[in-house]
Design an enzyme around this catalytic site. Structure first.
Site, mmCIF file in Angstrom:
data_model
loop_
_atom_site.group_PDB
_atom_site.id
_atom_site.type_symbol
_atom_site.label_atom_id
_atom_site.label_comp_id
_atom_site.label_asym_id
_atom_site.label_seq_id
_atom_site.Cartn_x
_atom_site.Cartn_y
_atom_site.Cartn_z
ATOM 1 N N CYS A 2 42.923 40.910 51.684
ATOM 2 C CA CYS A 2 42.716 41.045 53.118
ATOM 3 C C CYS A 2 42.283 42.481 53.450
ATOM 4 C CB CYS A 2 43.940 40.710 53.953
ATOM 5 S SG CYS A 2 44.574 39.064 53.671
ATOM 6 N N ARG A 27 38.102 42.230 49.222
ATOM 7 C CA ARG A 27 39.561 42.109 49.207
ATOM 8 C C ARG A 27 40.036 40.751 49.689
ATOM 9 N NH1 ARG A 27 41.972 47.211 49.106
ATOM 10 N NH2 ARG A 27 43.842 46.211 49.851
ATOM 11 N N TRP A 79 42.324 36.622 52.968
ATOM 12 C CA TRP A 79 42.552 35.804 51.766
ATOM 13 C C TRP A 79 43.837 35.051 52.056
ATOM 14 C CZ3 TRP A 79 46.097 35.175 47.752
ATOM 15 C CH2 TRP A 79 45.603 34.574 46.583
ATOM 16 N N ASN A 105 47.791 42.707 57.232
ATOM 17 C CA ASN A 105 47.815 42.475 55.782
ATOM 18 C C ASN A 105 49.271 42.490 55.357
ATOM 19 O OD1 ASN A 105 45.066 42.642 55.779
ATOM 20 N ND2 ASN A 105 44.965 44.653 54.776
ATOM 21 N N GLY A 106 49.632 41.650 54.392
ATOM 22 C CA GLY A 106 51.013 41.636 53.915
ATOM 23 C C GLY A 106 51.673 40.317 54.241
ATOM 24 N N GLU A 488 41.003 39.369 27.055
ATOM 25 C CA GLU A 488 40.271 39.931 28.186
ATOM 26 C C GLU A 488 38.893 39.287 28.302
ATOM 27 O OE1 GLU A 488 40.715 41.472 30.775
ATOM 28 O OE2 GLU A 488 38.821 42.406 31.321
ATOM 29 N N LYS A 492 37.605 37.315 31.624
ATOM 30 C CA LYS A 492 36.412 37.707 32.385
ATOM 31 C C LYS A 492 35.492 36.510 32.542
ATOM 32 C CE LYS A 492 37.239 40.606 33.615
ATOM 33 N NZ LYS A 492 38.113 41.689 33.914
ATOM 34 N N GLU A 495 37.036 33.815 35.013
ATOM 35 C CA GLU A 495 37.199 34.165 36.438
ATOM 36 C C GLU A 495 35.880 34.308 37.184
ATOM 37 O OE1 GLU A 495 39.285 37.829 37.292
ATOM 38 O OE2 GLU A 495 38.346 38.810 35.602
ATOM 39 N N HIS A 511 46.885 26.416 13.304
ATOM 40 C CA HIS A 511 48.169 25.887 13.780
ATOM 41 C C HIS A 511 47.993 25.062 15.049
ATOM 42 C CE1 HIS A 511 50.190 28.174 10.719
ATOM 43 N NE2 HIS A 511 49.568 29.276 11.131
ATOM 44 N N LYS A 608 40.507 40.923 45.369
ATOM 45 C CA LYS A 608 40.888 42.184 44.733
ATOM 46 C C LYS A 608 42.247 42.585 45.302
ATOM 47 C CE LYS A 608 38.930 45.535 42.173
ATOM 48 N NZ LYS A 608 38.575 45.189 40.776
#
Ligand code: F6R
Length: 613
Positions: A2, A27, A79, A105-106, A488, A492, A495, A511, A608
């Protein structure tokens, strides 16, 4: 997660609000909205105007009426946490009369309880959000007259949770009130105009003079200045600071996406992470921010690294570096798990929190839990002055520059470099020989040029990406140092391209996951030229024997019988090889996402800085 913007001054607020929101869109990007106070005329009093939509800032701009004008305004890009993305749940939220407008935000943890009380007193709720509670609560405290800032203070005293807020009041048009608790708010100082935002990236085009609010602080922002104070109305003096990141850091700079720009910025980012920190005389690293002397460091028996997502994988690379160079047991764990398992905190363990944003709630909560139990935490953080950085006892700033794309690339690489410095420093305090110290110092110095060389292979990787992007999924394998690289790399790819990707230790293939191998599920294999090369080549043979396709990331060409394609990566010292092996995987993910026409910088369902649990 946000974004908030606010403007007050002689100009029309809307252009700044929209431009600022566009900059903060990384964000959060499922809905957006703005509110302005339309000035009073002879016949009509000042009036709040609100426009908000589900969708992107571009959708908001398209929906904004032509006559949406006012010299004070607030905006938000969201978001979703409480309630689905919708017009109604988009911020700003208002009270019954449409007089108070709030962006937030929050998370308000006691929102349900407050909502029930306010509804019983006549508040009409039009959204499912926790934020709307704030609008009604502030309105309730304004009902008796008085100042907006007093009503905001009184309302916030009843709130449990985290917030960064900006509040407009159609009856006090000369001010905006902002407040911070766990979610950043920065004031921007202009010429007879003032700005506020949740992130400096929204402000740098307008001013470089900023004031960061601390947790528990509020500010009244007027066109000609600001006043900061605590929740108990005690005035606090905050000196402005100058933003030192270049304005160009916040643009795509001619690249198609921020992600591609940030991948290409890595040589410079690594140079900055290393700058002034290599001590060639003693073949060690100089880390002024650790706040721990050699004697204290010698008492450390274990290192526990905490972070989320890519920060956690960078921590895995960091743990290996510390174990290899300093021979101190080190382990990385998702901060999001650690904080929920009542962790044992030991006096002789050094805890290291890793975060690009410095805002990730789970990582912050882990740090707070460690500190509450008397542990010692260092931060490996990119954002200077962020919540995690401030909470830690010391640490290493990455200086990677702002990272705008949701997927982390340059901050990841700089984090691993920061761990290499920490491991070198630790190592040289313990038993790492001067010769080995020199070997690592030389290898670190060579990294920026080696990354540049690697990036020179982008066109070939782009072609491979277009081909592999068509697969139903991909397997990533690596052994020991290669395993975090595989993790990683898979992260990447999934996502940003939404291609399913799984990472496995190469040693674990037989295995279980070998059952998945088929021509439809290609494998990206990390095959560094190290002591495990033969073992890795055996794993490739096992995959090829099951008709699997292999893309090898190696230090020398792999024979065609074992790999369909091979990307050759410059060789560093074995301990630092993972960092370079990761670079082609960033390009692979980026170009796969482009080939599939994905929204590279803003992948679906993500944002983000995850500032919620
Ligand atoms: C992946 C990614 C995320 C972040 C994670 C932690 O590309 O960007 O997994 O790494 O959300 O974020 P920070 O580092 O800001 O704490």
């Amino acid at each position: 997660m946000c974004g908030i913007v606010a403007y007050i001054g002689p100009k029309d607020a809307s252009p700044f609000l929209l431009e600022g929101l566009q900059r903060l869109e990384y964000r959060g990007y499922d809905s957006a909205g703005v509110a302005v106070i339309a000035p009073a005329t002879k016949s009509v009093p000042a009036k709040l105007k609100v426009c908000k939509v589900k969708g992107r800032v571009a959708d908001l701009a398209a929906a904004l009426p032509a006559r949406f004008k006012g010299g004070a305004g607030i905006g938000h890009t969201r978001w979703a946490t409480h309630g689905v993305p919708s017009d109604a749940n988009a911020h700003p939220h208002t009270d019954n009369e449409g007089r108070i407008a709030v962006v937030h935000n929050g998370i308000i943890e006691n929102a349900d309880e407050l909502r029930a009380k306010l509804a019983a007193d006549g508040a009409l709720f039009r959204s499912e959000t926790d934020t709307e509670v704030l609008a009604h609560l502030i309105a309730a405290h304004r009902a008796d007259g008085g100042e907006l800032e007093d009503a905001v203070r009184a309302a916030l005293k009843l709130v449990v949770g985290t917030y960064g807020i900006a509040v407009l009041d159609a009856e006090q048009t000369d001010r905006i009130v902002v407040a911070r608790n766990g979610s950043p708010i920065v004031l921007g100082i202009g010429e007879k105009e003032m700005f506020a935002a949740s992130d400096v990236s929204a402000l740098v085009r307008y001013t470089r003079q900023v004031v960061h609010l601390e947790d528990g602080e509020l500010a009244t922002v007027r066109a000609d200045g600001f006043r900061t104070f605590t929740e108990d109305a005690r005035t606090v003096t905050r000196q402005p600071s100058t933003v030192d990141w270049e304005i160009g850091s916040y643009d795509t700079g001619g690249y198609a996406h921020y992600l591609l720009k940030e991948i290409h910025e890595q040589p410079g980012a690594v140079e900055r992470t290393l700058s002034g920190r290599l001590d060639e005389r003693f073949s060690t690293a100089h880390l002024g921010g650790l706040n721990l002397d050699a004697r204290e460091l010698r008492e450390i028996r274990r290192v526990k690294i905490l972070g989320c997502g890519s920060a956690y994988y960078a921590g895995e690379m960091g743990a290996q570096l510390i174990e290899e160079l300093a021979r101190i047991p080190a382990h990385s764990e998702p901060a999001s798990e650690f904080r929920y398992r009542n962790p044992v905190i030991e006096a002789d363990t050094l805890y290291v929190a890793v975060s690009q944003s410095g805002e990730t709630y789970d990582t912050l909560a882990a740090v707070q839990e460690i500190k509450r139990k008397g542990g010692r935490v260092l931060g490996v953080v990119n954002t200077v002055g962020s919540a995690i950085a401030r909470e830690c006892d010391g640490g290493i700033y990455l200086h990677a520059g702002p990272e705008i794309s949701v997927a982390s690339t340059k901050a990841f690489t700089s984090t691993v470099v920061a761990f290499a410095l920490l491991a070198l420093h630790f190592g040289r305090i313990h038993d790492l020989s001067p010769a080995d110290g020199r070997r690592i110092v030389a290898a670190l110095k060579a990294l920026p040029e080696q990354i540049r060389d690697m990036l020179g292979q982008e066109r070939e990787i782009e072609k491979l990406a277009a081909e592999y992007a068509q697969s139903q999924g991909m397997m990533f394998i690596g052994r020991v140092r290669g395993y975090p690289v595989a993790r990683e790399g898979a992260q990447k790819l999934k996502e940003i391209s939404y291609v399913h990707a799984e990472a496995y230790p190469a040693s674990e293939l037989k295995h279980g996951p070998l059952a998945l191998i088929s021509p439809e599920l290609p494998t990206v294999a990390l095959v560094p030229d190290d002591e495990l090369l033969d073992k890795n080549l055996t794993a490739l043979g096992e995959i090829k024997a099951r008709s699997g396709r292999v893309l090898a990331i190696a230090h020398r060409p792999i024979e065609a019988r074992l790999a369909d394609h091979c990307v050759v990566v410059p060789k560093s010292e074995p301990e630092l090889d993972p960092l370079l092996l990761n670079i082609p995987l960033q390009l692979l993910a980026y170009h796969a996402a482009v080939a599939l026409d994905r929204d590279v910088d803003k992948p679906r369902n993500l944002a983000k800085s995850v500032t919620v649990e």
